[in-house]
Design a protein around this motif. Structure first.
Motif, short mmCIF file in Angstrom:
data_model
loop_
_atom_site.label_atom_id
_atom_site.label_comp_id
_atom_site.label_asym_id
_atom_site.label_seq_id
_atom_site.Cartn_x
_atom_site.Cartn_y
_atom_site.Cartn_z
N LEU A 1 0.82 -1.21 0.00
CA LEU A 1 0.00 0.00 0.00
C LEU A 1 0.85 1.26 0.00
O LEU A 1 0.36 2.35 0.28
N GLY A 2 2.16 1.11 -0.31
CA GLY A 2 3.05 2.26 -0.36
C GLY A 2 4.44 1.91 0.14
O GLY A 2 4.74 0.77 0.46
N GLY B 1 0.46 -1.44 8.02
CA GLY B 1 1.40 -0.37 8.30
C GLY B 1 2.83 -0.83 8.14
O GLY B 1 3.14 -1.76 7.39
N PRO B 2 3.79 -0.20 8.87
CA PRO B 2 5.21 -0.56 8.76
C PRO B 2 5.50 -2.02 9.10
O PRO B 2 6.37 -2.64 8.49
N ILE B 3 4.76 -2.59 10.07
CA ILE B 3 4.98 -4.00 10.43
C ILE B 3 4.61 -4.91 9.27
O ILE B 3 5.34 -5.84 8.91
N ASP C 1 4.04 0.84 3.85
CA ASP C 1 2.71 0.40 4.23
C ASP C 1 2.34 -0.86 3.44
O ASP C 1 2.63 -0.97 2.25
N ALA C 2 1.70 -1.80 4.12
CA ALA C 2 1.24 -3.03 3.48
C ALA C 2 0.22 -3.67 4.39
O ALA C 2 0.01 -3.23 5.54
N ALA C 3 -0.44 -4.71 3.88
CA ALA C 3 -1.41 -5.45 4.68
C ALA C 3 -1.21 -6.94 4.44
O ALA C 3 -1.09 -7.38 3.30
N ILE C 4 -1.15 -7.71 5.52
CA ILE C 4 -0.96 -9.15 5.45
C ILE C 4 -2.00 -9.83 6.32
O ILE C 4 -2.18 -9.47 7.50
N SER C 5 -2.68 -10.83 5.76
CA SER C 5 -3.64 -11.65 6.52
C SER C 5 -3.22 -13.10 6.41
O SER C 5 -3.58 -13.80 5.48
#
Length: 547
Positions: free
Chosen positions: A477-478, A496-498, A481-485
Motif C-alpha cells: 500500500l506504499g 502499516g510498517p509492520i 505500508d502493506a497489509a498481510i492476513s
C-alpha cells in the motif's frame, strides 16, 4: 498479491552453465514449406530422413539461351534447424515460460536426487532475458527497489546449474503423446516445439508455464490508449509516463489525473502506490464494476486498503464498468486517430488526454465521464498457450473458456501424459470445485509439485496429486505500508510498517536462488540503514529548528 508458499530445497550447484546458440533466420519456414506438417506428424523417426533431403538441381538450359532459374519443389525445401541436446540418451525436459511456474520447476528438478542415467536435460525457454518477480513491480514505481533486484537475468540465476536457457518465443506446438482412441496407453514419445526464430525443439517431457497477458480488446479504445501492468516493460512504460507528466505539469490548475480500471489486488496496489507518489500533484480515480474493492480478499486486507486509499484521497467509482476510452487532442480533430502501441508514443505525447465513459452496473447510478492523463488497465487476462500444428483432433489440448489447458490433479494435461501445465496456463480446481486463482502463490506451489511429478514420471513412480495450501494474502500500500492476513491465525491482519517489513521479508525468502537472495538482502539492508539515518537527521533538524 497472494502470500507465497514455503520455498523448496536449495538448488544444488551441479553443472556449469552453457550458452546456447540461437536458431537461424527461418521464421517463416512453415509457410514456405507446406509439406513439413505431414512429416512432423510422422514422428521423430521421419525427421532424420527428412533432414537428408536437398534442393533439386537446376533444370537444363534452353537451346540458344541462358539456363532458367532453378525450380525448387515443395518437397525439397530446407527444413528448420533442430536444437541439439547435449546428451542423446538422457531424458529431455522442455519448459516453456520462465515465470514462477517455469523457473521454479527447473530449479526444483535441479534440487532433486537422480540416478545418473535418468537425470534429465532441462531447457528453459522464455521470450525475455529476465525473470520478473511480479508481486514487487509496484516498488519500481515508488523507487523502493531497483530493477536488478526483482528482475535478474536468467543467465545469472542459472549460471551454477545444468539448466540451459534459450531466449525465444514459442510459435507452434506439436504433441505426439496423446492417449490412444481405444483406451489409455503409455506413450513413449513427447513431441516438438517450434520457436519464432525457426528453431525446432524435440522433447520427451513438456512443461507449459507461459503465463498470461492483459486482455485489452474487450472495451473500445482500451487496446490503443490504456497501459497494462503485468510485465517489467509495462512497469517501465508507466514509470516513464509518470516522469513525463511530473516534468510537464505544475500547480493546482494542472493536476496529473490517473485512472485505474479494476479494483482487485493489482488495481488497489497501483492506486495506493501512485497516489503516494503524486501526493498533492495528482488525482487517482479507481473504477470497479463491483460495489467494493478486492471482493475476494480477507476483510482485514480490504479494510486496511480502504483506510489508506481514503487518507490519500483516491476517488473510488464503484459499481461502474468502462464503456469506451477515447483520446482527446489535435490528432483526433484532424481525423487521424492512429496510435502505434509501442509504449513510446503513449508515454511521450505530453498533450494527450483520454476520456473514459463509465456505464452504471448498479441501479441508481448515473453515467460518468472521466478525463485522465494516464489510463491503467488491471482487468482480465488471457493465457499465452502456443498454437498447435494442424493435425488430427485427438491430439488437441483440452482448453477451458479462458484458454487454459485442463489438467488432472497431478498437473498433467488431460489426454497428454507427457505434458504438464501450471500457473496461468493451467485450469485446475480445488477440493471444493472452485477454479484455483492465477496468483504467484498457486504457481509457486505448483512448481514444487510439477518438479516432483516429473521426477516420479521419469523414474516410473506414482505421481502426487496437487493440493493447494492457502497461506494467506498480502498487498503493498506504499513505501512503508502493506497489509498481510496469514491464514494460520484467523482474523489477524498485519498492516502499516509492520506489515510492510513482513511482506518484504517473505518475498526475500521466495527469491529464486540463494546467491540472488543474499545480494538483494544486502541491498535492502543498506537502503534501510540509509533511510533510518536520513529520518533521524530530519527529526533532529526539526527539533533544533523548533528550539
Amino acid at each position: 498479491m497472494a502470500f507465497l508458499a514455503s520455498s523448496s530445497a536449495s538448488v544444488a550447484a551441479l553443472l556449469p552453465f552453457n550458452r546456447l546458440f540461437r536458431g537461424g533466420n527461418g521464421k517463416r519456414w512453415n509457410r514456405l514449406y507446406t509439406g513439413y506438417s505431414a512429416r512432423l506428424r510422422a514422428g521423430p523417426s521421419a525427421l532424420s530422413s527428412f533432414r537428408a533431403s536437398s534442393f533439386s538441381s537446376a533444370a537444363a538450359g534452353n537451346a540458344g539461351g541462358a539456363p532458367p532459374l532453378p525450380e525448387t519443389s515443395e518437397a525439397n525445401k530446407t527444413p528448420p534447424p533442430i536444437y541439439t541436446w547435449p546428451n542423446k540418451k538422457k531424458p529431455r525436459v522442455c519448459i516453456l515460460g520462465g515465470g514462477f511456474g517455469g523457473l521454479y520447476t527447473a530449479l526444483r528438478l535441479e534440487s532433486l536426487l537422480w540416478p545418473e542415467d535418468k537425470k534429465p536435460q532441462v531447457l528453459l525457454v522464455d521470450q525475455s532475458e529476465r525473470f520478473v518477480f511480479k508481486p514487487m513491480l509496484y516498488e519500481l514505481l515508488s523507487g523502493e527497489v531497483d530493477a536488478w533486484e526483482i528482475a535478474p537475468r536468467f543467465s545469472e540465476l542459472l549460471a551454477n546449474t545444468g539448466v540451459q536457457f534459450l531466449q525465444d518465443k514459442v510459435k507452434l506446438l506439436h504433441p505426439s503423446d496423446n492417449w490412444g482412441m481405444n483406451g489409455h496407453k503409455q506413450s513413449s514419445s513427447g513431441g516438438t516445439v517450434l520457436l519464432e526464430s525457426g528453431l525446432l525443439v524435440e522433447y520427451d517431457w513438456l512443461v507449459l508455464a507461459l503465463g498470461a497477458e492483459a486482455k485489452l480488446d474487450v472495451v473500445p479504445g482500451a487496446l490503443e490508449f490504456a497501459l497494462p501492468f503485468s510485465t517489467l516493460e509495462d512497469a517501465r512504460r508507466v514509470d516513464n509516463k509518470l516522469r513525463t507528466l511530473e516534468r510537464t505539469k505544475f500547480g493546482k490548475d494542472s493536476l496529473i489525473r490517473v485512472a485505474v480500471v479494476g479494483c482487485g489486488y493489482s488495481g488497489v496496489e497501483l492506486a495506493a502506490t501512485i497516489s503516494e507518489r503524486l501526493q498533492d500533484r495528482g488525482i487517482v480515480q479507481a473504477i470497479n464494476v463491483e460495489t467494493t474493492i478486492c471482493p475476494t480478499a480477507p476483510a482485514g486486507n480490504r479494510e486496511a486498503a480502504l483506510k489508506v486509499l481514503s487518507s490519500r484521497k483516491v476517488q473510488l467509482l464503484l459499481g461502474y464498468f468502462v464503456r469506451c476510452i477515447r483520446r482527446v487532442n489535435s490528432m483526433e480533430a484532424s481525423g487521424d486517430a492512429t496510435v502505434i502501441r509501442e509504449g513510446k508514443n503513449i508515454a511521450e505525447c505530453n498533450s494527450e488526454k483520454y476520456v473514459l465513459e463509465l456505464q452504471p452496473a448498479e441501479k441508481g447510478l448515473e453515467i460518468q465521464i472521466l478525463e485522465a492523463d494516464l489510463v491503467l488497465w488491471t482487468v482480465g487476462s488471457k493465457a499465452l498457450l502456443p498454437e498447435l500444428e494442424p493435425c488430427d483432433k485427438p491430439r488437441e489440448l483440452p482448453l477451458n473458456a479462458r484458454g487454459q489447458a485442463e489438467t488432472d490433479e497431478t498437473l498433467r494435461v488431460k489426454g497428454h501424459p507427457r505434458i504438464f501445465a501450471l500457473g496461468d496456463s493451467s485450469s485446475l480446481r480445488d477440493s471444493t470445485g472452485r477454479l484455483l486463482p492465477a496468483t504467484a502463490q498457486v504457481a509457486f506451489q505448483q512448481a514444487d509439485f510439477a518438479g516432483w511429478n516429473l521426477w516420479a514420471a521419469i523414474n516410473n513412480r506414482p505421481l502426487l496429486p496437487f493440493r493447494f495450501q492457502n497461506l494467506g494474502e498480502m498487498m503493498t500500500l506504499g513505501r512503508n505500508d502493506a497489509a498481510i492476513s496469514p491464514s494460520f491465525i484467523d482474523g489477524l491482519t498485519l498492516e502499516g510498517p509492520i506489515g510492510h517489513a513482513a511482506r518484504k521479508l517473505a518475498y526475500l525468502i521466495r527469491l529464486p536462488t540463494d546467491e540472488h537472495r543474499f545480494k538483494v538482502g544486502l541491498s535492502w539492508f543498506a537502503k534501510s540503514a540509509i533511510d533510518s539515518v536520513v529520518s533521524v537527521q530530519s527529526t533532529l533538524t526539526k527539533v533544533l529548528s523548533g528550539s
